[in-house]
Design a protein around this motif. Structure first.
Motif, PDB file in Angstrom:
ATOM      1  N   UNK A 160       0.817  -1.227   0.000  1.00 34.44           N
ATOM      2  CA  UNK A 160       0.000   0.000   0.000  1.00 34.44           C
ATOM      3  C   UNK A 160       0.847   1.271   0.000  1.00 34.44           C
ATOM      4  N   UNK A 161       2.014   1.233   0.690  1.00 38.94           N
ATOM      5  CA  UNK A 161       2.894   2.408   0.702  1.00 38.94           C
ATOM      6  C   UNK A 161       3.393   2.707  -0.709  1.00 38.94           C
ATOM      7  N   UNK A 162       3.775   1.654  -1.450  1.00 37.71           N
ATOM      8  CA  UNK A 162       4.248   1.831  -2.824  1.00 37.71           C
ATOM      9  C   UNK A 162       3.148   2.398  -3.697  1.00 37.71           C
ATOM     10  N   UNK A 163       1.979   1.849  -3.568  1.00 34.19           N
ATOM     11  CA  UNK A 163       0.845   2.313  -4.391  1.00 34.19           C
ATOM     12  C   UNK A 163       0.539   3.773  -4.080  1.00 34.19           C
ATOM     13  N   UNK A 164       0.580   4.133  -2.798  1.00 36.85           N
ATOM     14  CA  UNK A 164       0.292   5.515  -2.411  1.00 36.85           C
ATOM     15  C   UNK A 164       1.351   6.476  -2.966  1.00 36.85           C
ATOM     16  N   UNK A 222       1.394  -3.305 -11.276  1.00 35.04           N
ATOM     17  CA  UNK A 222       0.546  -3.899 -10.239  1.00 35.04           C
ATOM     18  C   UNK A 222      -0.932  -3.864 -10.621  1.00 35.04           C
ATOM     19  N   UNK A 223      -1.233  -3.734 -11.898  1.00 32.55           N
ATOM     20  CA  UNK A 223      -2.614  -3.514 -12.327  1.00 32.55           C
ATOM     21  C   UNK A 223      -3.530  -4.699 -12.070  1.00 32.55           C
ATOM     22  N   UNK A 224      -2.963  -5.866 -11.712  1.00 31.41           N
ATOM     23  CA  UNK A 224      -3.842  -6.991 -11.391  1.00 31.41           C
ATOM     24  C   UNK A 224      -4.517  -6.810 -10.032  1.00 31.41           C
ATOM     25  N   UNK A 225      -3.979  -5.911  -9.216  1.00 32.56           N
ATOM     26  CA  UNK A 225      -4.592  -5.636  -7.915  1.00 32.56           C
ATOM     27  C   UNK A 225      -5.844  -4.776  -8.116  1.00 32.56           C
TER      28      UNK A 225
END
Length: 848
Positions: A791-795, A820-823
């Motif tokens: 979540x930190x990376x995505x943020x 990470x688009x599969x998430x």
């Protein structure tokens, strides 16, 4: 303005980068613009070429209804909301016809009141405001002999404007708050403005057109810890009862509204002077000790240009300020140029980099753009072509013919790259957006066209014509005919043909040259092959150089027909025929030469372009002893770019074939006086089997040059040495971009989860081109380290993709998120980013 940009095509291509580490991969230079090479799809023979000019709406200069005489501004700031609270007093009079309504540009503001001032009293005026223009009903119809003053109380809200910008100027909101609340520990708190093209009206109401001129006063109220800068002279600073201070700046000579500026920050001011005028450099305190080494040639440039032009630098002072997160390369605000943060260098970085080109560019604008200003954006080359050419003039004066010739070659390449997909006149009233004028036509082609004009009229006439143009048109706005008339009045020549074919028509000459020799006569056939449906049939005065019997003879010719034949008496068969002996022509020339002629050309023509042309033509023929000897000579050339080109091309030899040059290149890797050449030599050795050069690479990692050090890092990593990670880890605290990008290239595929903190730390402190390239490597890193897709990376990536002021950084962050688009949460985030993105360039890239 000196701009740096990425094209969408280049952006998409660059994002295909996988981040793989190879000892032969050159580390991208984040201080230079990422360069796009556009490969257009071939068009059917009967179709319109991809580069053909498109017909857009006619864009004339702004009609002058009012003459804006003077602007007085009082400003203070709401840092929390990122607002400017302002009071503007504008003194005007009708231009010619009586006027009872005043329409001002005022973008995205809240207008509190509008008054007519008489003495100390103000009478309210009725007005209408649509968020873009402020229409004020005056108290009567004023004649051109009557002046009046209006006062406007307003709030500028730049962050609430619709997103806009271009490749050259990536944002157009006019006023920028940098780290306003101090929440980013590695970034200073600053405010700066950017007015070109018409964004000054985002921070004060004005007539935001290049054909308007005004004098100016600016009162800036800020915390006393801040240093301020604006146009003109610093008059005084006053301490206020509320603990703030107000700095007063006064610009007494008129200039265009887009050239108004202010910069606010905790700057160190390094003082210099020229002919008694202040010449100061505003930088972050950490760079105070090197500011004069970066900008220190400025007084010499001012003297050189003033003497050559016969017009002394006209403004009260000259300041240069470096700011964070700038939206372009630099901007020539009158008497106070703004530069991107890349110009802040430490002592070690100064070994590799020199920013004299961009410094000269903005300084020359103080004459061409500020003292004399284009009347419309259609005539932008009257500003930018001259500023572009000043880089050549300074390099020729200070660094010699080779460095100047390299700039000319680079400009030619930039224009020809753009010409693959776009060919338009230099002066063009039909454009889609005024931002489209900031392209390689207005800059690169324009500078080369001026060089041809200088070549035709001669140096004395060139400088005399520029003097007349400047003195005749000072403090006014001009169109291209006024430049032509200045040259014609000085030289007595009719130059309409030159201005018509080079300024008013699209395209460039495409020539086929063939030579033959028989019975004491050299025959030269020249064919103009450009499509005359889109480009003119050119008149080209130039010179032909012929070497025969070891003697050089020069023949002047004028090409002005589709096909022409020239004949010259030559006693023996020529060893070389060099078309355009002065290497001044802007165009494409196809002239077949034998290998022997190319070798002769390299050894006998004392010019950069023919030397590099010979090296490029013969790089596949290194088995020929004469060619190899030519390259061996190139390795010892006085000019470092020749040495660099030789190393790069010789690096393609197989390990067993390189025996004749390997010892020299190995020595160059350790001892060449230029860091860039040492870097090229290190990478060449890496391509020949890195294991045996481990000691050389280890030494290179400690090189004084960051470029050589970065090459050493990549080369050592490429050896597969078991201690590579350990060796590289010692450089992880290095802030230099070349070193950081070298590590990122390696860690993208070889760094495990333990390198996550290093990557995120780099991303949080980088900006601009460096951040763009780091994001590419980070995307590859995430693809091979799925456990770091947190979540930190995505943020982190989401924040960059949504909020970065640089559109290409937003795009690179978006591309990294795609890993990470599969998430489900990432897919939703990508959808949100697409839906909220306003930049058409990115919507095109995202498919939205």
């Amino acid at each position: 303005m000196n701009h740096r940009f990425l094209s969408i095509a280049g952006l998409a291509a660059a994002m295909a980068f996988t981040g793989g580490c190879s000892a032969g991969k050159v580390v991208p230079d984040a201080s230079a613009p990422p360069v796009a090479v556009v490969e257009p799809a071939p068009a059917p023979a009967d179709s319109v070429p991809a580069w053909a000019p498109r017909k857009y709406e006619f864009n004339p200069s702004r009609t002058k209804k009012h003459n804006l005489l003077h602007t007085k501004l009082r400003v203070r700031f709401d840092w929390q909301k990122q607002y400017l609270q302002g009071t503007a007093e504008l003194r005007l009079k009708p231009y010619f016809y009586p006027q009872d309504t005043l329409v001002l540009d005022a973008k995205g503001m809240e207008i509190h009141s509008v008054s007519l001032l008489k003495g100390g009293d103000g009478a309210p005026l009725k007005y209408e405001y649509d968020g873009k223009e402020l229409a004020i009903n005056l108290n009567k119809a004023y004649t051109r002999a009557e002046e009046y003053v209006v006062e406007i109380n307003y709030t500028a809200r730049p962050n609430e404007l619709p997103a806009g910008g271009s490749d050259a100027i990536t944002s157009d909101k006019g006023l920028y708050f940098i780290n306003p609340l101090g929440e980013e520990p590695r970034k200073p708190t600053q405010i700066w403005t950017q007015g070109e093209t018409e964004a000054s009206s985002a921070w004060f109401p004005t007539i935001d057109a290049p054909n308007e001129r005004m004098t100016q006063e600016l009162y800036i109220t800020v915390d006393p810890k801040f240093t301020t800068l604006s146009n003109g002279e610093f008059m005084y600073s006053r301490q206020n009862a509320d603990g703030t201070k107000t700095d007063y700046w006064k610009q007494e000579l008129p200039h265009a509204p887009y050239l108004a500026m202010m910069a606010i920050g905790e700057f160190a001011v390094v003082e210099d002077q020229w002919r008694g005028k202040p010449v100061n450099y505003y930088v972050e305190p950490a760079y105070k000790s090197t500011a004069k080494k970066v900008f220190g040639n400025t007084p010499e440039m001012m003297e050189f240009f003033s003497t050559k032009l016969g017009v002394a630098y006209p403004w009260a002072k000259y300041a240069q300020v470096v700011v964070r997160d700038y939206v372009s390369g630099a901007m020539e605000n009158t008497s106070a140029s703004v530069f991107m943060e890349d110009l802040q260098l430490n002592e070690r970085e100064l070994l590799d980099k020199n920013w004299d080109g961009i410094i000269a560019h903005e300084l020359f604008h103080q004459w061409f753009g500020d003292y004399v200003t284009t009347e419309s954006w259609a005539n932008l080359p009257l500003n930018e072509s001259f500023a572009n050419y000043s880089e050549y003039l300074w390099a020729e004066h200070k660094f010699g013919a080779d460095e100047a010739a390299y700039l000319q070659m680079d400009e030619m390449g930039q224009y020809l790259d753009e010409a693959e997909t776009k060919r338009v006149p230099l002066i063009r009233y039909h454009y889609n957006s005024r931002e489209d004028m900031f392209d390689s036509h207005s800059y690169a082609k324009g500078g080369r066209v001026l060089h041809m004009l200088r070549n035709i009229v001669g140096d004395d006439a060139w400088w005399a014509s520029l003097n007349l143009y400047l003195t005749r048109n000072k403090f006014s706005d001009v169109e291209v005919a006024e430049l032509r008339m200045a040259f014609e009045d000085v030289t007595g020549m009719d130059l309409m043909w030159f201005f018509d074919q080079w300024f008013m028509n699209a395209g460039h000459p495409e020539l086929k040259v063939e030579d033959s020799y028989q019975s004491g006569q050299l025959t030269l056939r020249v064919t103009q092959k450009q499509d005359t449906a889109y480009a003119p049939l050119y008149k080209l005065p130039l010179e032909i150089a012929v070497w025969a019997g070891g003697k050089k003879t020069v023949y002047p010719v004028t090409i002005d027909e589709a096909e022409e034949t020239f004949m010259f008496k030559v006693a023996s068969e020529p060893q070389l025929v060099l078309f355009d002996a002065e290497q001044q022509l802007l165009g494409v020339v196809e002239h077949q030469k034998t290998d022997a002629e190319m070798v002769f050309q390299f050894r006998n023509v004392d010019q950069l372009a023919p030397k590099l042309e010979a090296m490029a033509a013969l790089e596949e023929k290194l088995q020929d002893p004469a060619v190899l000897q030519m390259y061996q000579a190139a390795l010892k050339d006085d000019y470092w770019r020749i040495r660099s080109a030789a190393v790069t091309r010789l690096s393609g030899l197989k390990e067993g074939q390189a025996a004749a040059v390997e010892p020299v290149i190995r020595q160059m890797a350790q001892q060449d006086k230029r860091g860039a050449v040492r870097a090229d030599a290190i990478l060449a050795l890496a391509g020949w089997g890195g294991e045996k050069y481990k000691a050389v690479f280890e030494q290179a990692m400690r090189d004084s040059s960051y470029e050589a050090s970065a090459a050493g890092i990549l080369a050592y990593a490429g050896t597969g040495a078991p201690d590579a990670k350990q060796k590289l880890a010692q450089f992880e605290n290095e802030t230099n971009e070349e070193v950081a990008l070298a590590l990122a290239t390696y860690y993208a595929v070889q760094g495990g989860p333990e390198k996550y903190d290093w990557f995120t730390g780099q991303l949080k402190q980088a900006s601009g081109g460096q951040l763009y390239y780091l994001l590419q490597s980070f995307g590859a890193y995430l693809a091979s380290n799925s456990q770091t897709n947190t979540p930190e990376t995505i943020a982190l990536l989401g924040d960059l993709a949504r909020n970065s002021s640089q559109y290409y950084v937003r795009a690179a962050a978006y591309q990294a998120l795609m890993v990470m688009s599969e998430k489900p949460e990432v897919k939703a985030l990508l959808d949100e980013i697409r839906q909220n993105e306003k930049d058409e360039r990115l919507l095109q890239l995202y498919g939205g």
